[in-house]
Each structure stands twice: as C-alpha cells, then as structure tokens.
Design a protein around this motif. Structure first.
Motif: not given
Length: 108
Positions: A19, A30, A33, A58, A85-87, A89-90
């Motif tokens: 990400f 990143l 996760a 993070l 947004q990371w979530q 993306h995952e």
C-alpha cells in the motif's frame, strides 16, 4: 509421500501488493498487513485496537520509513484515514477498527 502443508508456499502465493501513500510530498510504502511478522500479535489488540495499537502497526509496517514519517506533521484524523485506507487496501482486517482515531468505519 510428504503430506505436510507447506506454509512457505502459501506465504509466497498469498503475497499482495504493498500500500503506497503520500505525505508532505514523500511516498511511503506499507506492506500488506497480513505480511507483518507474527510477533506483533503479542504487542497489539487486533480485536479492538487502541490509538497506540494503530501507531504500533503503522510503525512496524513503515519500518525504516517510520522515523521520517513520525517527524512529518500530520493531524490525528489523517492517521485514522491512513489506517482506514490501509484496511480497505487489505479488504479490511477481521475485527480491526479505526474508530479510535476518529474514523468512521461504516461498511467495514
């Protein structure tokens, strides 16, 4: 005949795209996760993460980029949005919420 489940094969096949995001003109990356090392499980509450848990996630994810990222001014709400947004993306991590940073997670 070896019937053992090969976790190494699964890990290599399950790899997702990192990400990427920008802050103050710099691009940060990143990892997915799910690729964070399992040792993080003893450091954070994945069911109901606190603001500190999100910071730890993070920090672990950004690794060597953390020092620069941490030194860059950003509002708390931006960190919540970054986590959301990371979530996204995952595909959203099971049980994880970003409300502790004031982010609405309706739909997660």
């Amino acid at each position: 005949m070896d019937n053992a489940f090969d976790l190494d094969v699964w890990v290599n096949e399950a790899r997702a795209e990192p990400f990427k995001f920008k802050l103050a003109g710099r691009v940060y990356t990143l990892p997915p996760a799910a690729e964070l090392d399992k040792t993080i499980l003893s450091e954070v509450n994945l069911t109901n993460p606190s603001a500190r848990d999100i910071e730890i996630l993070l920090k672990k994810g950004l690794d060597v980029q953390w020092k620069d990222f941490d030194a860059t001014p950003a509002p708390i709400g931006a960190l919540g949005e970054l986590f959301r947004q990371w979530q996204r993306h995952e595909g959203a991590w099971t049980g994880m919420r970003a409300e502790c940073y004031g982010v609405r997670t309706r739909g997660f």
